[in-house]
Structure formats: structure tokens, C-alpha cells
Design a protein around this motif. Structure first.
Motif, short mmCIF file in Angstrom:
data_model
loop_
_atom_site.label_atom_id
_atom_site.label_comp_id
_atom_site.label_asym_id
_atom_site.label_seq_id
_atom_site.Cartn_x
_atom_site.Cartn_y
_atom_site.Cartn_z
N ALA A 93 1.05 -1.00 0.08
CA ALA A 93 0.09 -0.03 -0.10
C ALA A 93 1.02 1.16 0.06
CB ALA A 93 -0.93 -0.11 1.14
N SER A 94 0.36 2.41 -0.62
CA SER A 94 1.15 3.53 -0.66
C SER A 94 0.72 4.43 0.36
CB SER A 94 1.48 4.12 -2.21
OG SER A 94 -0.20 4.18 -2.75
N GLU A 95 1.28 4.64 1.29
CA GLU A 95 0.80 5.75 2.36
C GLU A 95 1.48 7.02 2.10
OE1 GLU A 95 -2.11 5.80 3.74
OE2 GLU A 95 -1.80 3.59 4.25
N ASP A 96 1.06 8.13 2.05
CA ASP A 96 1.74 8.95 1.22
C ASP A 96 2.06 10.38 1.53
OD1 ASP A 96 -1.15 9.31 -0.63
OD2 ASP A 96 -0.50 7.41 0.08
N ASP A 97 2.39 10.81 0.17
CA ASP A 97 3.02 12.15 -0.03
C ASP A 97 2.09 13.20 -0.57
OD1 ASP A 97 3.07 10.22 -1.96
OD2 ASP A 97 5.34 10.48 -2.27
N MET A 98 0.78 12.66 -1.01
CA MET A 98 -0.06 13.48 -1.68
C MET A 98 -0.68 14.47 -0.85
SD MET A 98 -1.93 10.82 -4.19
CE MET A 98 -1.50 9.90 -5.48
N PRO A 99 -0.90 15.57 -1.53
CA PRO A 99 -1.90 16.53 -0.85
C PRO A 99 -3.30 16.03 -0.36
CG PRO A 99 -1.33 17.59 -2.97
CD PRO A 99 -0.71 16.22 -2.83
N SER A 100 -3.95 16.46 0.80
CA SER A 100 -5.05 15.73 1.32
C SER A 100 -6.26 16.03 0.61
CB SER A 100 -5.22 16.21 2.81
OG SER A 100 -5.49 17.81 2.66
N ASN A 101 -6.35 16.89 -0.34
CA ASN A 101 -7.47 17.08 -1.17
C ASN A 101 -7.48 15.99 -2.49
OD1 ASN A 101 -5.64 18.44 -2.52
ND2 ASN A 101 -6.65 20.11 -3.04
N CYS A 102 -6.50 15.14 -2.74
CA CYS A 102 -6.30 14.34 -3.51
C CYS A 102 -6.98 13.02 -3.38
CB CYS A 102 -4.96 14.05 -4.00
SG CYS A 102 -3.94 15.52 -4.56
N SER A 103 -7.42 12.30 -4.06
CA SER A 103 -8.29 11.05 -3.82
C SER A 103 -7.33 9.91 -4.15
CB SER A 103 -9.54 10.89 -4.58
OG SER A 103 -10.37 12.05 -4.05
N PHE A 130 -13.89 5.99 -9.33
CA PHE A 130 -13.14 6.28 -10.39
C PHE A 130 -12.32 7.21 -10.03
CE2 PHE A 130 -17.00 3.91 -11.75
CZ PHE A 130 -16.40 3.06 -12.86
N LEU A 131 -10.95 7.37 -10.30
CA LEU A 131 -10.31 8.29 -10.24
C LEU A 131 -9.78 9.16 -11.74
CD1 LEU A 131 -7.96 7.18 -7.45
CD2 LEU A 131 -9.96 8.46 -7.16
N LEU A 132 -9.69 10.35 -11.53
CA LEU A 132 -9.33 10.94 -12.93
C LEU A 132 -7.85 11.57 -12.74
CD1 LEU A 132 -9.79 12.07 -15.89
CD2 LEU A 132 -10.36 14.14 -14.67
N CYS A 183 -2.57 14.20 -8.59
CA CYS A 183 -3.69 14.12 -7.73
C CYS A 183 -4.87 13.53 -8.40
CB CYS A 183 -3.58 15.68 -7.58
SG CYS A 183 -5.06 15.96 -6.18
N GLY A 184 -5.15 12.62 -7.77
CA GLY A 184 -6.68 11.83 -8.27
C GLY A 184 -7.72 12.66 -7.97
N GLN A 185 -8.50 12.74 -9.07
CA GLN A 185 -9.87 13.60 -8.70
C GLN A 185 -11.09 12.33 -8.84
OE1 GLN A 185 -10.20 16.90 -11.75
NE2 GLN A 185 -8.01 16.41 -12.18
N ILE A 186 -11.70 12.55 -7.83
CA ILE A 186 -13.08 11.49 -7.63
C ILE A 186 -13.99 12.10 -9.14
CG2 ILE A 186 -15.11 11.11 -6.48
CD1 ILE A 186 -13.24 9.82 -5.25
#
Ligand SMILES: *[C@@H]1O[C@H](CO)[C@@H](O)[C@H](O)[C@H]1NC(C)=O
Ligand SMILES: *[C@@H]1O[C@H](CO)[C@@H](O)[C@H](O)[C@H]1NC(C)=O
Ligand SMILES: *[C@@H]1O[C@H](CO)[C@@H](O)[C@H](O)[C@H]1NC(C)=O
Ligand SMILES: *[C@@H]1O[C@H](CO)[C@@H](O)[C@H](O)[C@H]1NC(C)=O
Ligand SMILES: *[C@@H]1O[C@H](CO)[C@@H](O)[C@H](O)[C@H]1NC(C)=O
Ligand SMILES: *[C@@H]1O[C@H](CO)[C@@H](O)[C@H](O)[C@H]1NC(C)=O
Length: 458
Positions: A21-31, A51-53, A61-64
């Protein structure tokens, strides 16, 4: 069949090691991809599908992307093509680790919308198989909406690994085979090899269907399922994977998931001169033995290649179906290798198999292969690989070797004569510029014989 499925399931259970699992470095608003723990299952709070765009505007940054409102509020652009990534079976509490790299590679290579289908197929292989039809309906629903927003059917490309490849097939079937492309990455074998074409990936599922096979003797499907089917290194054992069962986790799944790494590296290497093209042939043995050297039939010399080119670079208009294509790869990334035919005529009446070591020297690399010419054979052909194009090779070294054991057991041939040896890069076509031949070579036992190679790079 049930037994194969069970063993496949057991094998896939060990995928855990590979899907950290990747526990991460992404900003929190990214899905992110969601994972279900056993506790989620017990509580009945498991995640079903999302679905993530990802787009170039928002590559990290994944968008819902689950419903119309979310799609309209995203950076989705209907004038661009859209690629769906569909994972296969996953072990409880894991997310597939290959997805982020594939998203990155796709966005780097092309200005497209990338949609990751993140779903829960249940805890077992067979529950996953049971859920594939309902999941394909959900994917199809999103695609229909994208089409309503102006995307063309032709611009939709589904990329699925293992069971995800068949799922992509179901989605394509729901759209009447009119979606642009499906890429199956080692489509799953257990429960699908004998299935009817409605129940697995097949060429009618999209305008262009390609598959990359890397584990046909274990978790992948043996039969061709697309318009074109690449069988990498014959489709069974990958040189990049351990052949030693002691490294158990990698041993069980490495060949199967290697299709992803092949595809990702082919996409990344878009500007490299080394292309992963396949040569049509009836079997790997025929290919290795130099009986298939060009792409004239059925591709009019447009050898299909792995990557993002339309229809794999095939220029013939009526796409053939289930064409088996062969290529070899190198054990390390980016895996691409150049292929050449060694064509040897011997005039010695040899009573023993003969080992000839061949070394190709170029400025940047040295490639060594040993060929075994069977006894009483006067004409021998073998396809070999090398790291640099043949036009960069400046020296060919040959050595006739007899192992001590073989000498002690009565191998009396102290030297051999090669009447003619030629080396020529694949695919063969009208041009013979990359061909080098040498005649009347005398090979004393265990002595290096060196020849200068003069071919020009065009
Ligand atoms: C993707 O995630 C894996 C595991 O979480 C990580 O090791 C890898 O570096 C990531 N790859 C990219 C390209 O971000
Ligand atoms: C997430 O937040 C970062 C920083 O707050 C911002 O730059 C980025 O555009 C946001 N992404 C989305 C999808 O809203
Ligand atoms: C639209 O997307 C942005 C960034 O992802 C988010 O912050 C915002 O809440 C969304 N608005 C609606 C109405 O969903
Ligand atoms: C969508 O992509 C096209 C083609 O690259 C571009 O011309 C257009 O500006 C993009 N639209 C938006 C809203 O970004
Ligand atoms: C899924 O749908 C296909 C095509 O309609 C059908 O052949 C297959 O039996 C279905 N599979 C399951 C598990 O329901
Ligand atoms: C011959 O093959 C080379 C290498 O693939 C290719 O660049 C060239 O266009 C081909 N020539 C013909 C006549 O097909």
C-alpha cells in the motif's frame, strides 16, 4: 478447471508482497485508491467501486470521478482521448502498486485523460470473477456519460491486467465492440481459457484489441485473444524474473505482472530507437529457429509494436485477428532488445553437437551468446538479441568451444570450418544494409577469431 482456479487463487494470495500500500506524500484533497481490510469486510463497510481521474493539469492528484457532477467539476477534457486502467484480483488490505507508475507513463507520453477504475472484487479469485459483470456495467455507465459529453467511442482505450483484461472485454462488448482499443496485459487464464468469446476478452470487443502475454504456463491465458497477441520470450518464462522457487513470492507472480512492466517501459521509451515490435510466427520455436523474419504477411512490413501508436503501428486496413507475435526482451529495464538472425553454413562433417560462442562488440555494449549447432547439420539458423543496433556493432568474435568433459568423453573434432556465417537484423525487408557475412572461417578449438563488422546506420 476448479482445481486450476483454486491454485490460481492460492498463488494470487501471495500477491500481497507485490501490492504494498502507498501511504503517502499526496496533498490531502487528492483522492487515492482505497483498500479494504478484513475488518472492513466484517463490519460490512467495504468500499465497492470508485473512479479516479488524472490529467496533465493534475498528474499527481486523483480527482473523484464517480458521477456527472464530479465529472463536470474535474479537469476532464472530452476533446482528448481517455484511457481506463483496470486492475485485476487484489489481496485484502492492498492496492495495486503498478497503477501510479502506469498513470505517470501514460500522461508523460500523451495528453490524455486517465481514469483509474478502483474496485473491490471480493476476497477471493472466484468472487472477483462473479463481480466482473456488474463492475463492467459501472465502467460502461461512466463511458456512456463521457460520450454524452463529446468523447468519441474511438478515443476510448481500456487497459486491463489479468482479470481486468477480461473485464475490459466485457465493457467493450457492452459498447458493441465500437470502443477504440483494449490492451490486455497478460489476460487471466484460469476459468477463461476454455470460455466462449462472450465470457472472455476477444477481438470483437473493440475496434483494436491487443494482448501482451508473459505467463501462459501459469496465470495467463494460453490462447490468442486479440487482433494481435505478443508472446514475450515465448510467453512463459521472463528473463527479468527469478527462475528459482526459493524467492517464492516473486517467483509465483513475477512472470504474470511482467506484462505491466513491458507495457510501461515501451510507453516510456517512445523516443528510443529500440522498439518492441513483434514478428508474426506460428510458434516461438519457429521464431527462434529463424523461420519468421519479417512482417510482410499479414502486415505489409508494418511490424506491430508495443506502445501507444494507433493500431500498434499496423497500416493494413482490414485488421487480421489472433495473430501471434514473438519478440525477446532483455532482463533489465527498459527490456527492449535488438534481434538478429545468425545464419551459418558449416562444411565440416561434424559427428558431435558443436558449441560456438558469439560475441558482438559495440562502443556501448558487449553481447555474448552461445549457439549449439546440432551434429550433421550443414545449415543452422538462430535468432539472437543484442543491446545496440547491429549497425553499431564493430566486431564479431567467434570461438569454437568444447567443454573438458565432452573432450574426455571422446570429442575428437579439434577444429571446424564455417563456410559462411551471416548476421542480419530483424525485421528483414528490402534493405540489406544491416547484413554482414563472412566466408571460409577456420575455427581452431578454443581460439578467438575476430572479424570487423561494417554495416551502416541509416
Ligand atoms: C508507486 O507506488 C509504489 C508503492 O506505493 C512506490 O514504490 C512507487 O515509487 C510509486 N511509483 C511512482 C511512479 O510514483
Ligand atoms: C489540492 O490542493 C493543492 C494545495 O492546496 C492545490 O494546489 C491543488 O490544486 C488542489 N487540487 C485539487 C484537485 O483541488
Ligand atoms: C469541485 O472540485 C474541487 C477540487 O477537487 C473541490 O474542492 C470542490 O468541492 C468541488 N465542487 C463541487 C461542487 O463538487
Ligand atoms: C482540451 O484539449 C484541447 C486539445 O488539447 C485544447 O485545445 C483545449 O483548450 C482543452 N480544453 C480545456 C478546457 O482545457
Ligand atoms: C457475464 O456476462 C457474460 C456475457 O453476457 C456471460 O457469458 C457470463 O456468464 C457472465 N458471467 C457471470 C459470472 O455472470
Ligand atoms: C525496413 O525495416 C526498417 C527497420 O524496421 C524500417 O525502418 C524500414 O522502413 C523498412 N523498410 C521497408 C522497405 O519496409
Amino acid at each position: 478447471m476448479a482445481q486450476t482456479a483454486t491454485s490460481a487463487f492460492l498463488t494470487l494470495l501471495f500477491l500481497t508482497s507485490l501490492s504494498k500500500a502507498s501511504e503517502d506524500d499526496m496533498p490531502s484533497n487528492c483522492s487515492k485508491l482505497k483498500k479494504n481490510s478484513w475488518r472492513d469486510y466484517l463490519r460490512g463497510s467495504k468500499h465497492e467501486i470508485q473512479f479516479l481521474l488524472f490529467t496533465r493539469e493534475n498528474p499527481e492528484c486523483g480527482q473523484i470521478f464517480n458521477d456527472q457532477a464530479e465529472i463536470l467539476n474535474s479537469t476532464f477534457n472530452s476533446t482528448l482521448g481517455t484511457k481506463f486502467i483496470i486492475h485485476g484480483f487484489r489481496v485484502v488490505s492492498t492496492t495495486p502498486s503498478w497503477i501510479n507508475g502506469t498513470v505517470k507513463a501514460l500522461l508523460h507520453a500523451a495528453d490524455v485523460n486517465v481514469v483509474v477504475v478502483d474496485f473491490n472484487g471480493g476476497a477471493t479469485y472466484s468472487s472477483f470473477v462473479d463481480k466482473m459483470n456488474s463492475t463492467s456495467l459501472q465502467v460502461s455507465r461512466i463511458i456512456s456519460y463521457l460520450i454524452a459529453l463529446g468523447s468519441t467511442q474511438d478515443s476510448i482505450h481500456l487497459i486491463g491486467l489479468s482479470l481486468g483484461a477480461h473485464l475490459a472485454g466485457f465493457v467493450g462488448y457492452l459498447h458493441g465492440g465500437r470502443l477504440g482499443q483494449i490492451t490486455g496485459l497478460d489476460p487471466a487464464g484460469p476459468q477463461f481459457t476454455g470460455a466462449s468469446i462472450d465470457a472472455r476478452l476477444d477481438p470483437t470487443d473493440a475496434i483494436f484489441v491487443e494482448a501482451i502475454h508473459t505467463d501462459i504456463d501459469n496465470l495467463g491465458i494460453r490462447i490468442p485473444v486479440g487482433h494481435i497477441d505478443y508472446f514475450i520470450n515465448g510467453g512463459k518464462d521472463q528473463p527479468a524474473c527469478p527462475s528459482n522457487p526459493l524467492s517464492f513470492f516473486r517467483y509465483m507472480t513475477c512472470d504474470h505482472t511482467h506484462a505491466v512492466h513491458i507495457y510501461m517501459n515501451a510507453i516510456k521509451a517512445v523516443n528510443s530507437s529500440c522498439h518492441m515490435f513483434g514478428i508474426p510466427c506460428s510458434s516461438y520455436e519457429e521464431f527462434i529457429n529463424g523461420n519468421c523474419l519479417d512482417c510482410f504477411d499479414p502486415f505489409q512490413q508494418s511490424c506491430p509494436r508495443i506502445g501507444l501508436e494507433k493500431h500498434g503501428g499496423i497500416t493494413v486496413e482490414a485488421l487480421p485477428q489472433q495473430v501471434k507475435l514473438y519478440l525477446m526482451t532483455s532482463p533489465t529495464a527498459p527490456f527492449c532488445a535488438y534481434h538478429s538472425l545468425i545464419d551459418l553454413h558449416s562444411d565440416t562433417d561434424r559427428t558431435k553437437n558443436t558449441e560456438v560462442e558469439i560475441i558482438l562488440y559495440s562502443k556501448a555494449s558487449t553481447d555474448k551468446v552461445t549457439i549449439t549447432v546440432p551434429k550433421k547439420t550443414y545449415h543452422f539458423k538462430r535468432v539472437i538479441t543484442h543491446q545496440e543496433p547491429l549497425c553499431n556493432v564493430h566486431t564479431l568474435q567467434l570461438r569454437y568451444r568444447v567443454k573438458l568433459f565432452s573432450r574426455l568423453s571422446g570429442n575428437k573434432e579439434e577444429n571446424i570450418n564455417i563456410a559462411k556465417i551471416c548476421i542480419q537484423e530483424l525485421p528483414f525487408n528490402d534493405s540489406e544494409k544491416t547484413r554482414a557475412c563472412f566466408i571460409n572461417i577456420h575455427l581452431p578449438l578454443n581460439t578467438k577469431v575476430i572479424h570487423t563488422v561494417k554495416t551502416e546506420c541509416r
